[in-house]
Scaffold this active site. Structure first.
Site, PDB file in Angstrom:
ATOM      1  N   LYS A  22       0.238   4.236  -0.291  1.00 44.04           N
ATOM      2  CA  LYS A  22      -0.357   5.461   0.259  1.00 44.04           C
ATOM      3  C   LYS A  22      -0.030   6.636  -0.685  1.00 44.04           C
ATOM      4  O   LYS A  22       0.084   6.420  -1.882  1.00 44.04           O
ATOM      5  CB  LYS A  22       0.130   5.690   1.695  1.00 44.04           C
ATOM      6  CG  LYS A  22      -0.068   4.439   2.564  1.00 44.04           C
ATOM      7  CD  LYS A  22       0.053   4.706   4.030  1.00 44.04           C
ATOM      8  CE  LYS A  22      -0.171   3.397   4.788  1.00 44.04           C
ATOM      9  NZ  LYS A  22      -0.214   3.572   6.220  1.00 44.04           N
ATOM     10  N   GLU A  36      -6.942   5.182   7.662  1.00 47.81           N
ATOM     11  CA  GLU A  36      -6.666   6.594   7.357  1.00 47.81           C
ATOM     12  C   GLU A  36      -7.861   7.235   6.664  1.00 47.81           C
ATOM     13  O   GLU A  36      -8.147   8.415   6.853  1.00 47.81           O
ATOM     14  CB  GLU A  36      -5.383   6.699   6.515  1.00 47.81           C
ATOM     15  CG  GLU A  36      -4.154   6.435   7.376  1.00 47.81           C
ATOM     16  CD  GLU A  36      -2.968   5.830   6.652  1.00 47.81           C
ATOM     17  OE1 GLU A  36      -2.924   5.867   5.405  1.00 47.81           O
ATOM     18  OE2 GLU A  36      -2.072   5.300   7.351  1.00 47.81           O
ATOM     19  N   ASN A  63       0.879  -1.176   0.000  1.00 46.37           N
ATOM     20  CA  ASN A  63       0.000   0.000   0.000  1.00 46.37           C
ATOM     21  C   ASN A  63       0.911   1.219   0.000  1.00 46.37           C
ATOM     22  O   ASN A  63       1.460   1.580   1.037  1.00 46.37           O
ATOM     23  CB  ASN A  63      -0.893  -0.029   1.258  1.00 46.37           C
ATOM     24  CG  ASN A  63      -1.678   1.261   1.430  1.00 46.37           C
ATOM     25  OD1 ASN A  63      -1.775   2.077   0.510  1.00 46.37           O
ATOM     26  ND2 ASN A  63      -2.251   1.447   2.614  1.00 46.37           N
ATOM     27  N   GLY A  95       2.135   2.450  10.829  1.00 48.79           N
ATOM     28  CA  GLY A  95       3.131   3.507  10.673  1.00 48.79           C
ATOM     29  C   GLY A  95       3.796   3.914  11.982  1.00 48.79           C
ATOM     30  O   GLY A  95       4.487   4.928  12.048  1.00 48.79           O
ATOM     31  N   HIS A 113      -9.631   1.715   4.667  1.00 49.99           N
ATOM     32  CA  HIS A 113      -8.369   1.870   5.396  1.00 49.99           C
ATOM     33  C   HIS A 113      -8.593   2.845   6.553  1.00 49.99           C
ATOM     34  O   HIS A 113      -9.349   3.806   6.426  1.00 49.99           O
ATOM     35  CB  HIS A 113      -7.279   2.381   4.457  1.00 49.99           C
ATOM     36  CG  HIS A 113      -5.928   2.334   5.089  1.00 49.99           C
ATOM     37  ND1 HIS A 113      -5.500   3.290   5.982  1.00 49.99           N
ATOM     38  CD2 HIS A 113      -4.925   1.421   4.995  1.00 49.99           C
ATOM     39  CE1 HIS A 113      -4.280   2.960   6.401  1.00 49.99           C
ATOM     40  NE2 HIS A 113      -3.908   1.836   5.817  1.00 49.99           N
ATOM     41  N   SER A 161       2.936  -1.992  10.482  1.00 54.83           N
ATOM     42  CA  SER A 161       4.375  -2.073  10.769  1.00 54.83           C
ATOM     43  C   SER A 161       4.961  -3.459  10.497  1.00 54.83           C
ATOM     44  O   SER A 161       5.816  -3.930  11.245  1.00 54.83           O
ATOM     45  CB  SER A 161       4.672  -1.628  12.201  1.00 54.83           C
ATOM     46  OG  SER A 161       4.303  -0.269  12.377  1.00 54.83           O
ATOM     47  N   GLU A 212      -5.966  -4.464  10.521  1.00 54.23           N
ATOM     48  CA  GLU A 212      -4.922  -3.466  10.732  1.00 54.23           C
ATOM     49  C   GLU A 212      -5.206  -2.688  12.015  1.00 54.23           C
ATOM     50  O   GLU A 212      -5.950  -1.703  11.997  1.00 54.23           O
ATOM     51  CB  GLU A 212      -4.873  -2.485   9.550  1.00 54.23           C
ATOM     52  CG  GLU A 212      -4.542  -3.133   8.234  1.00 54.23           C
ATOM     53  CD  GLU A 212      -3.869  -2.146   7.288  1.00 54.23           C
ATOM     54  OE1 GLU A 212      -2.779  -2.471   6.805  1.00 54.23           O
ATOM     55  OE2 GLU A 212      -4.415  -1.050   7.072  1.00 54.23           O
TER      56      GLU A 212
HETATM   57  P1  PGA Z   1       2.519   0.372   7.721  1.00 55.29           P
HETATM   58  O1  PGA Z   1       1.089   0.611   7.060  1.00 55.29           O
HETATM   59  O2  PGA Z   1       3.059  -0.925   7.184  1.00 55.29           O
HETATM   60  O3  PGA Z   1       3.358   1.556   7.282  1.00 55.29           O
HETATM   61  O4  PGA Z   1       2.327   0.333   9.210  1.00 55.29           O
HETATM   62  C1  PGA Z   1       0.214  -0.443   6.833  1.00 55.29           C
HETATM   63  C2  PGA Z   1      -1.056   0.088   6.214  1.00 55.29           C
HETATM   64  O5  PGA Z   1      -1.492   1.179   6.599  1.00 55.29           O
HETATM   65  O6  PGA Z   1      -1.646  -0.546   5.323  1.00 55.29           O
END
Ligand code: PGA
Length: 244
Positions: free
Chosen positions: A11, A95, A9, A170, A93, A208, A164
């Site tokens: 982003k 976010e 992903n 993140g 997601h 992460s 998640e």
């Molecule tokens: P990350 O993000 O691996 O940077 O923690 C995962 C995601 O948001 O899909």
């Protein structure tokens, strides 16, 4: 037997030259023992498609409109994604839930719109730290998923689910394999009760994931791979995860 799947992903990261480098490194690192896909910003989908076409690597989007077409400035439809060869669209997601106010119902509508055009929705669910501390993890993820299951009815078995935990995205803080497995087990039971095909459905872990923790996470019985954010932007890291 469920095939493992690793999805990058990106982003809101990328630039044409860097993308080309990353994708050619991925192509050169094949074959992988699992399915691999990248979900890229809309504007890069066509170039990604042109680069990966004919390979076993798949691509997708990070969102999709719940509407089929029309006067929805700024939106991108599932039909457009399908035409661009997208196999996947991430929906819900955290976010998008947090910064764009996406509700469980909207996420379900988006999943339905994607499926209607043959694009597999990767439906994200996950609890915040406050919810985990209040012992609400199970209730939260089950509620998020149940709206999707209810809406999709007999098609629900065609989705991919991504667990998640918001507090792990993140942050460098990963759920332990045991913590993740426990939630995956709950989600699989819920999927199985609703569809009768829970044993065949993929549930990815995200938050992460790095080369050094991917192997133990992916070894859990109900973890079928990962949704990878930060570590999907560097070829060496992403390739290492795909080999984990
Ligand atoms: P990350 O993000 O691996 O940077 O923690 C995962 C995601 O948001 O899909």
């Amino acid at each position: 037997m469920r095939n493992k799947l690793v999805v990058g992903n990106w982003k809101m990261h990328g630039a044409r030259a860097a993308n080309a480098e990353l994708l050619s490194a991925l192509l050169a690192a094949r074959p992988f023992a699992l399915d691999v896909a990248v979900c890229v910003p809309f504007v890069y989908i066509h170039e990604t498609a042109a680069t990966l076409a004919g390979s076993d690597l798949r691509w997708g989007a990070q969102d999709v409109s719940q509407h089929e077409q029309g006067a929805y400035t700024g939106e991108v439809s599932a039909a457009m994604l399908a035409e661009a060869g997208c196999r996947y669209a991430i929906v819900g997601h955290s976010e998008r839930r947090a910064y764009h106010g996406e509700s469980d119902q909207l996420v379900a509508d988006k999943a339905q719109a994607a499926l209607a055009k043959g694009v597999t929705p990767i439906v994200c669910v996950g609890e915040t730290l406050a919810q985990r501390d209040a012992d609400e993890t199970e209730a939260v993820v089950k509620r998020q998923l149940s709206v999707v299951i209810h809406q999709l009815a007999h098609c629900a078995s065609e989705i991919v689910v991504a667990y998640e935990p918001v507090w792990a995205i993140g942050t460098g803080r990963t759920a332990s394999p045991e913590q993740a497995q426990a939630v995956h087990h709950v989600l699989r039971a819920q999927l199985h009760a609703a569809t009768g095909h829970g044993d065949k459905m993929k549930i990815l872990y995200g938050g992460s994931v790095k080369a050094d923790n991917a192997k133990t996470l992916f070894a859990q019985p109900d973890i079928d791979g990962g949704l990878i954010g930060g570590a999907s932007l560097k070829a060496v890291d992403f390739i290492a995860i795909c080999r984990a």
